[in-house]
Design a protein around this motif. Structure first.
Motif, PDB file in Angstrom:
ATOM      1  N   ALA A 189      23.167  96.846  45.446  1.00 21.50           N
ATOM      2  CA  ALA A 189      22.110  95.858  45.188  1.00 21.50           C
ATOM      3  C   ALA A 189      21.404  96.129  43.872  1.00 21.50           C
ATOM      4  N   ASN A 190      21.347  97.402  43.452  1.00 20.43           N
ATOM      5  CA  ASN A 190      20.635  97.752  42.230  1.00 20.43           C
ATOM      6  C   ASN A 190      21.289  97.173  40.983  1.00 20.43           C
ATOM      7  N   ILE A 191      22.576  96.841  41.047  1.00 22.81           N
ATOM      8  CA  ILE A 191      23.230  96.217  39.898  1.00 22.81           C
ATOM      9  C   ILE A 191      23.547  94.756  40.223  1.00 22.81           C
ATOM     10  N   SER A 192      22.649  94.123  40.990  1.00 22.20           N
ATOM     11  CA  SER A 192      22.875  92.749  41.439  1.00 22.20           C
ATOM     12  C   SER A 192      23.147  91.803  40.284  1.00 22.20           C
ATOM     13  N   GLY A 193      22.561  92.089  39.108  1.00 24.32           N
ATOM     14  CA  GLY A 193      22.785  91.215  37.962  1.00 24.32           C
ATOM     15  C   GLY A 193      24.195  91.286  37.417  1.00 24.32           C
ATOM     16  N   ASP A 194      24.964  92.334  37.788  1.00 20.02           N
ATOM     17  CA  ASP A 194      26.327  92.508  37.286  1.00 20.02           C
ATOM     18  C   ASP A 194      27.373  92.102  38.313  1.00 20.02           C
ATOM     19  N   LEU A 195      26.933  91.496  39.427  1.00 19.84           N
ATOM     20  CA  LEU A 195      27.867  91.062  40.469  1.00 19.84           C
ATOM     21  C   LEU A 195      28.215  89.592  40.260  1.00 19.84           C
ATOM     22  N   SER A 196      29.476  89.261  40.506  1.00 28.22           N
ATOM     23  CA  SER A 196      29.910  87.879  40.311  1.00 28.22           C
ATOM     24  C   SER A 196      29.304  86.957  41.370  1.00 28.22           C
ATOM     25  N   ASP A 197      29.117  87.462  42.588  1.00 30.14           N
ATOM     26  CA  ASP A 197      28.514  86.660  43.655  1.00 30.14           C
ATOM     27  C   ASP A 197      27.653  87.570  44.517  1.00 30.14           C
ATOM     28  N   PRO A 198      26.425  87.862  44.055  1.00 33.09           N
ATOM     29  CA  PRO A 198      25.575  88.815  44.793  1.00 33.09           C
ATOM     30  C   PRO A 198      25.324  88.403  46.233  1.00 33.09           C
ATOM     31  N   GLN A 199      25.214  87.115  46.493  1.00 34.09           N
ATOM     32  CA  GLN A 199      24.896  86.654  47.847  1.00 34.09           C
ATOM     33  C   GLN A 199      25.982  87.035  48.843  1.00 34.09           C
ATOM     34  N   SER A 200      27.208  87.050  48.407  1.00 34.38           N
ATOM     35  CA  SER A 200      28.308  87.422  49.289  1.00 34.38           C
ATOM     36  C   SER A 200      28.604  88.915  49.218  1.00 34.38           C
ATOM     37  N   ALA A 201      28.514  89.471  48.005  1.00 37.77           N
ATOM     38  CA  ALA A 201      28.933  90.855  47.796  1.00 37.77           C
ATOM     39  C   ALA A 201      27.985  91.856  48.450  1.00 37.77           C
ATOM     40  N   ILE A 202      26.680  91.654  48.339  1.00 38.10           N
ATOM     41  CA  ILE A 202      25.720  92.641  48.845  1.00 38.10           C
ATOM     42  C   ILE A 202      25.817  92.804  50.358  1.00 38.10           C
ATOM     43  N   PRO A 203      25.817  91.740  51.167  1.00 36.05           N
ATOM     44  CA  PRO A 203      25.953  91.946  52.617  1.00 36.05           C
ATOM     45  C   PRO A 203      27.278  92.611  53.005  1.00 36.05           C
ATOM     46  N   LYS A 204      28.385  92.084  52.505  1.00 32.40           N
ATOM     47  CA  LYS A 204      29.688  92.628  52.901  1.00 32.40           C
ATOM     48  C   LYS A 204      29.840  94.081  52.460  1.00 32.40           C
ATOM     49  N   GLY A 205      29.574  94.337  51.195  1.00 30.47           N
ATOM     50  CA  GLY A 205      29.777  95.681  50.653  1.00 30.47           C
ATOM     51  C   GLY A 205      28.846  96.710  51.263  1.00 30.47           C
ATOM     52  N   THR A 206      27.561  96.358  51.394  1.00 22.06           N
ATOM     53  CA  THR A 206      26.577  97.321  51.898  1.00 22.06           C
ATOM     54  C   THR A 206      26.835  97.667  53.356  1.00 22.06           C
ATOM     55  N   LEU A 207      27.016  96.666  54.207  1.00 24.22           N
ATOM     56  CA  LEU A 207      27.196  96.919  55.638  1.00 24.22           C
ATOM     57  C   LEU A 207      28.517  97.635  55.923  1.00 24.22           C
ATOM     58  N   LEU A 208      29.564  97.268  55.206  1.00 23.94           N
ATOM     59  CA  LEU A 208      30.837  97.942  55.412  1.00 23.94           C
ATOM     60  C   LEU A 208      30.769  99.394  54.940  1.00 23.94           C
ATOM     61  N   ALA A 209      30.041  99.641  53.844  1.00 21.53           N
ATOM     62  CA  ALA A 209      29.872 101.018  53.363  1.00 21.53           C
ATOM     63  C   ALA A 209      29.117 101.860  54.383  1.00 21.53           C
ATOM     64  N   ILE A 210      28.071 101.286  54.990  1.00 24.79           N
ATOM     65  CA  ILE A 210      27.318 102.019  56.025  1.00 24.79           C
ATOM     66  C   ILE A 210      28.230 102.345  57.204  1.00 24.79           C
ATOM     67  N   LEU A 211      29.065 101.371  57.608  1.00 23.21           N
ATOM     68  CA  LEU A 211      29.967 101.599  58.746  1.00 23.21           C
ATOM     69  C   LEU A 211      30.983 102.695  58.424  1.00 23.21           C
ATOM     70  N   ILE A 212      31.633 102.609  57.275  1.00 25.13           N
ATOM     71  CA  ILE A 212      32.685 103.577  56.919  1.00 25.13           C
ATOM     72  C   ILE A 212      32.103 104.976  56.785  1.00 25.13           C
ATOM     73  N   THR A 213      30.987 105.100  56.070  1.00 21.82           N
ATOM     74  CA  THR A 213      30.399 106.439  55.859  1.00 21.82           C
ATOM     75  C   THR A 213      29.831 106.999  57.151  1.00 21.82           C
ATOM     76  N   GLY A 214      29.234 106.123  57.976  1.00 16.15           N
ATOM     77  CA  GLY A 214      28.705 106.598  59.256  1.00 16.15           C
ATOM     78  C   GLY A 214      29.809 107.139  60.149  1.00 16.15           C
ATOM     79  N   VAL A 215      30.925 106.399  60.237  1.00 21.08           N
ATOM     80  CA  VAL A 215      32.069 106.865  61.030  1.00 21.08           C
ATOM     81  C   VAL A 215      32.614 108.168  60.459  1.00 21.08           C
ATOM     82  N   THR A 216      32.675 108.265  59.134  1.00 23.68           N
ATOM     83  CA  THR A 216      33.169 109.486  58.491  1.00 23.68           C
ATOM     84  C   THR A 216      32.321 110.697  58.872  1.00 23.68           C
TER      85      THR A 216
END
Length: 1088
Positions: free
Chosen positions: A396-423
């Motif tokens: 989210a901190n580089i939201s200005g450099d994302l092609s579609d922040p509205q789609s990228a931030i939810p998908k990327g952030t939540l999936l990262a939390i899931l993967i790292t939490g499981v790890t």
């Protein structure tokens, strides 16, 4: 007539000339047409459209039929042009406005289009401007509007094509998708050094069960925050600035500005933390091979400095290089994690004395429960682990450099939390299942006593019971390098540690400048604007990188981060708490603008997340939490005090509106009570800066007490320009806010002062927030003007009484209106001010000699404030204007010691007494004492004084003296009576000198005329006004202010001229005078 037909046609149908082989050329005008006449008509042909040069219609948002249907395209002429501000506009040829074709019909009405809804500085796409309502609604003969290009010029067809081509060629901005921009970045930031050197120790202390609970608690906090982040990020377009942007646009600049500064600082110092972690690992390796350069501390500084210089180089090279570096680091990190799991299945006999036996049920069961040592507790271990779960805002901190922040931030952030939490959970279970808590590392410690040896290691042939006495260096509890021990290839774990630290440092090094740049662009903190400048196609904050580098380097050189580390964690948690609170607040405000496309959030879950973040802050370090909260509070107070000129449509505004609406509705269900009465004033000021004395006087007794509405009545001889009216309204309200005058501004268009006041008296207000008192200036120059204006003025007073309003009239001997004097307080905003060397002065111009004659009245010359450009040199003012100017500031100054003389001659419900009391509660009037004057009889003076003193004491109103005027009915001096006779002479009807029919006709034509019968009937009242003026000069000549009962005139019986003469005589040549008459409903009570 034949020569006029083409010109007539040009008013309603203009052809588009398209340069394409498939389109037939436009026929020439018929003979007899006059090109010059056509060019003068309202419609004119604008340029040529070349689909090849300009690109497809869809590229700029035009319907395809503009280019592909030449037969239907003939109904309008369309022009594409750039305004020089980066926005493409579609222009119709007849009013220089911008529009989209509508269904092929002859109209400039626009169909819905996304480009109409872009903000001016939108990063993506072009902004189009829909036709305004006035362009669609105004009469056709109206001239072209002035909202086209600068200087009223249009670009030629070739210039338009070149501008659009240059815009397209510029491109090249690097934008990231959700995987590369958010998922990878978040995973790298969350998978920190904790995974490799602290996870095993946490399992040893808390056991597998509580370790999973610790991981789940941290994951709950980050998941809720991730959901809240997703909700905010999908509620509209997201620009650069990350957490700062999300919080500031949701909660407003106060919260956003405070959290943005500490969040940027926390990221800058986090760079130092990660770099020092990397440097310590490198120095340990150098120490193992005896290759230290100096000593350990200085080696950490040297390695750390070189590392941060390298990272700065990668960052400055651009986001593309930084993203490539992150991918390389991710590959190394994934290889290290995979290496650990592969090694966990490779049970090697040489590793058994070190505590690693491979997966074993006995070890799992032994490590399932906690074994806290060295005064560690569940919460202390949780505090050590939690920083490993942070980093969810890296994408989210580089939201200005994302092609579609509205789609990228939810998908990327939540999936990262899931993967790292499981790890984390899998690593915890794995480490707890194959490594014992304590091991000696000695091959000879095999089992000899099967009775006393009960540990899991005993079942595997080793006796590590000696470790209970302490001193062992291996096992989960003692060795931080357990993951290296378990892994198949130890050096790869070291590479993983390097990767984890460097990737986190790199992410923080990029995040801090981006957040800080967004903060500086908003100009919330003066002096930081220098860091807002960006460079290159990606608008890189190079100055921010240098600042972050300097902060990081300073903390690297200190090399003691044990104290600052918990504060940084708390800074991140404070950001998470506010993001969660933002979602709760926005949902609570119930604003129609809160429509996140991400639906998997709940306002109460977000509130719980905010509370949980605060709890975790105190669990990790209570004093650091207090420091964080104090810093946020201090910055919040600072920003609130400075009041930055921004409007982001925050949920704070929405909630304030909701609360105001709710309270207004609640008030309507409660009847007014005398104890809660407060003067709510409708003040006829005209432009707020026209009559500062009137404005300041009313503000003195309404501030924080009652409603104040500055009313402006406009009398226009031409059709009003509502756009100008709207701009004037915004300017005037902004001026009031800037001067910190707590008042509303409203204007109304009417035929005259009386009609305008009638509209205002009936319509202004909302529920109980409705004026109850009309305040106006005295008509100083009434004798020099048209007596019809006096008739209107006096009838305005009568109308107020008819509508049960109180009336207050302020008279200053020098007048009130200063609008004709140049150089006064401007109503212009900073954006509207002229260049240096010139000033623009807003003045109100009236045809009357003194506009006090009609308070708030605007003549036909005054449809809007005249903006007069003047140089810095000012011509000297006349003596009269200088005195008026000085008098206008009279109530702005502190009054000093003196008296407010209250001449409470008639009981109007108490308003005449309440206003002076409210004035003395203000600092400006605090040194003034109230003196009360009442009428009475000579033989009852003491009795009347005691009765009034008793009444005032019951009202709990302090007074310094009570004067009973026993001589109020004494005949006035002969000289003053003669002056009054001279005053009324021009306005007498003198019906005895003419026939009755002629007198009646003249009276009907000029109803303000004074009849002889009227003079005789009200002779006593006339003498009283003359006598009261004498008493005022005798008793109150030194008063700071006189508040006096306004004499009443019976409607229909007393002519306007006679009533005006009474008021003139009563108030002439005395200190500032307030004539007050309440509506005869009690406004004071002595009951509790």
């Amino acid at each position: 007539m034949s020569g006029q037909k083409p010109s007539l046609r040009s008013r309603f149908q203009v052809d588009v000339v398209t340069e394409a082989s498939s389109v037939s050329p436009t026929p020439l005008p018929p003979p007899g047409s006059n090109p010059t006449e056509e060019s003068k008509s309202r419609f004119r042909l604008v340029g040529f459209l070349d689909p090849g040069a300009l690109g497809s219609a869809m590229d700029i948002g035009l319907p395809p039929d503009v280019f592909h249907e030449p037969d239907t395209a003939r109904s309008d002429s369309v022009s594409l042009h750039s305004t020089g501000t980066g926005h493409t506009h579609v222009s119709d040829s007849h009013s220089n406005t911008y529009y989209m074709r509508t269904f092929g019909h002859n109209t400039i009405d626009a169909v819905p289009n996304i480009d109409f809804y872009r903000q001016t500085d939108a990063s993506f796409g072009e902004k189009l401007t829909r036709p305004s309502l006035s362009e669609l609604h105004d009469e056709l003969h109206k001239g072209p509007l002035e909202d086209g290009l600068a200087n009223g010029e249009e670009l030629s067809a070739s210039e338009e094509a070149a501008a659009l081509a240059a815009k397209e060629a510029k491109g090249g901005t690097v934008k990231f998708g959700w995987i590369k921009g958010v998922l990878i970045r978040c995973m790298l930031n969350i998978w920190g050094v904790m995974l490799f050197i602290r996870m095993s120790w946490i399992v040893g202390q808390a056991g597998i069960g509580l370790t999973i609970a610790i991981i789940m608690m941290a994951t709950v906090v980050t998941t809720i925050t991730g959901l809240s982040t997703s909700a905010i990020a999908t509620n509209g377009f997201v620009r650069g600035g990350g957490a700062y942007y999300l919080i500031s646009r949701s909660l407003g600049p106060e919260f956003g500005g405070s959290i943005g500064l500490i969040f940027a600082f926390a990221n800058a110092v986090a760079v130092a933390m990660y770099v020092v972690g990397f440097a310590e690992t490198v120095v340990e390796m150098l120490n193992d091979v005896d290759a230290l350069m100096t000593d350990e501390l200085n080696d950490i500084r040297i390695v750390g400095t070189l590392t941060i210089i390298l990272l700065l180089g990668i960052s400055v090279a651009g986001m593309e290089w930084e993203a490539k570096a992150q991918i390389v680091l991710l590959v190394i990190l994934l290889a290290a994690i995979a290496n650990y799991f592969i090694g966990s299945f490779m049970s090697i006999e040489s590793k058994e004395p070190l505590g690693f036996f491979g997966y074993n049920t006995a070890i799992f069961l032994e490590n399932i429960g906690p074994d806290f040592r060295d005064e560690e507790t569940f919460f202390s271990v949780f505090a050590i682990f939690f920083p490993a779960a942070t980093g969810i805002l890296a994408g989210a901190n580089i939201s200005g450099d994302l092609s579609d922040p509205q789609s990228a931030i939810p998908k990327g952030t939540l999936l990262a939390i899931l993967i790292t939490g499981v790890t984390y959970v899998v690593v915890a279970i794995s480490a707890g299942s194959c490594v014992v808590r304590d091991a000696t590392g000695d091959h000879n410690d095999t089992v000899t006593d099967t009775v006393n040896c009960t540990d899991a290691a005993c079942t595997l042939g080793y006796d590590f019971s000696i470790c209970k006495e302490g001193g062992c260096q291996y096992g989960l509890m003692n060795d931080f390098q357990v993951m290296s021990l378990v892994s198949g290839f130890g050096p790869l774990i070291s590479a993983g540690i390097f990767s984890a630290t460097l990737s986190s440092a790199l992410a923080s090094l990029v995040s801090a400048p981006k957040v800080f740049q967004a903060l500086c662009k908003d100009n919330i903190y003066p002096g930081l604007g220098v860091f807002a400048k960006g460079y290159g196609k990606n608008n890189e904050p190079l100055r921010g990188y240098v600042l972050t580098f300097c902060i990081g380097l300073a903390f690297i050189l200190i090399a003691e981060l044990n104290i600052i580390a918990p504060i940084i964690s708390n800074f991140f948690l404070a950001s998470y708490a506010l993001i969660n609170f933002s979602v709760f607040h926005a949902s609570l405000a119930n604003s129609p603008g809160w429509r996140p496309s991400f639906k998997y959030y709940n306002m109460w879950v977000s509130l719980a997340g905010a509370i949980l973040c605060c709890v975790v802050m105190f669990v990790i370090n209570w004093w650091a939490a207090l420091v964080t909260l104090l810093i946020v509070l201090a910055l919040y107070i600072y920003v609130s005090y400075k009041k930055p000129d921004v409007n982001w449509g925050s949920s704070t505004q929405a909630l304030i509106y909701n609360q105001a609406l709710t309270h207004c509705l609640n008030l309507t269900g409660v009847e007014d009570h005398v104890k809660n009465f407060r003067p709510q004033c409708l003040v006829l000021t005209g432009y707020p800066n026209s009559r500062p004395a009137l404005l300041q006087m009313v503000h003195s007794f309404t501030k924080n007490v009652g409603l104040m509405v500055c009313a402006h009545i406009r009398t226009l001889s031409r059709r009003p320009n509502f756009k100008e009216l709207h701009q004037d309204h915004a300017r005037c309200q902004r001026w009031l806010n800037k001067k910190r005058i707590k008042a509303f501004y409203t204007s109304v268009i009417a035929d005259n002062l009386r009609h305008g006041t009638q509209f205002l008296l009936q319509a202004v207000g909302l529920g109980r927030l409705k004026p109850n008192t009309l305040v106006m200036g005295f008509k100083n120059n009434w004798a020099d003007g048209d007596m019809r204006d006096v008739e209107i003025y006096i009838n305005t007073i009568h109308d107020a009484f008819d509508l049960q309003f109180g009336v207050v009239i302020l008279r200053l001997q020098d007048g009130l209106d200063i609008s004709h004097i140049p150089g006064q307080d401007e109503l212009l905003s900073s954006q509207e001010k002229p260049p240096m060397g010139q000033t623009e002065v807003v003045v109100s111009v009236s045809l009357a000699k003194d506009s006090d004659s009609c308070p708030s009245k605007t003549t036909s010359n005054q449809s809007s404030p005249l903006i007069i450009k003047a140089t810095e040199t000012k011509s000297p003012l006349s003596l009269t204007d200088q005195r008026l100017l000085d008098t206008s500031q009279l109530f702005k100054r502190k009054q000093g010691k003196g008296t407010i003389d209250v001449w409470w001659l008639f009981d109007d419900g108490g308003l005449t007494l309440l206003i002076p009391f409210l004035l003395t509660n203000r600092n400006k009037w605090g040194d003034c004492r109230i003196r009360v004057f009442i009428g009475g009889k000579i033989n009852r003076i003491d009795h009347d004084r005691r009765a009034m003193a008793t009444l005032l004491s019951r009202f709990r109103i302090d007074f310094s003296d009570i004067n009973v005027l026993g001589d109020i009915n004494t005949k006035p001096k002969k000289h003053n009576k003669l002056c009054f006779k001279e005053l009324i002479e021009p306005y007498r009807l003198k019906e005895d000198d003419m026939e009755q029919e002629a007198a009646e006709r003249l009276k009907a034509q000029e109803p303000w005329r004074i009849t002889d019968n009227e003079l005789e009937l009200y002779k006593a009242k006339t003498n009283r006004q003359i006598r009261l003026n004498e008493l005022l000069k005798e008793h109150s000549s030194t008063a700071k202010l006189i508040v006096m009962s306004l004499p009443l005139a019976r409607k229909g019986a007393v002519s306007s001229a006679l009533y005006m003469c009474w008021l003139e005589t009563l108030s002439k040549d005395v200190p500032p005078l307030l004539l007050v008459r309440g509506n005869h409903q009690s406004v004071l009570t002595f009951y509790s």
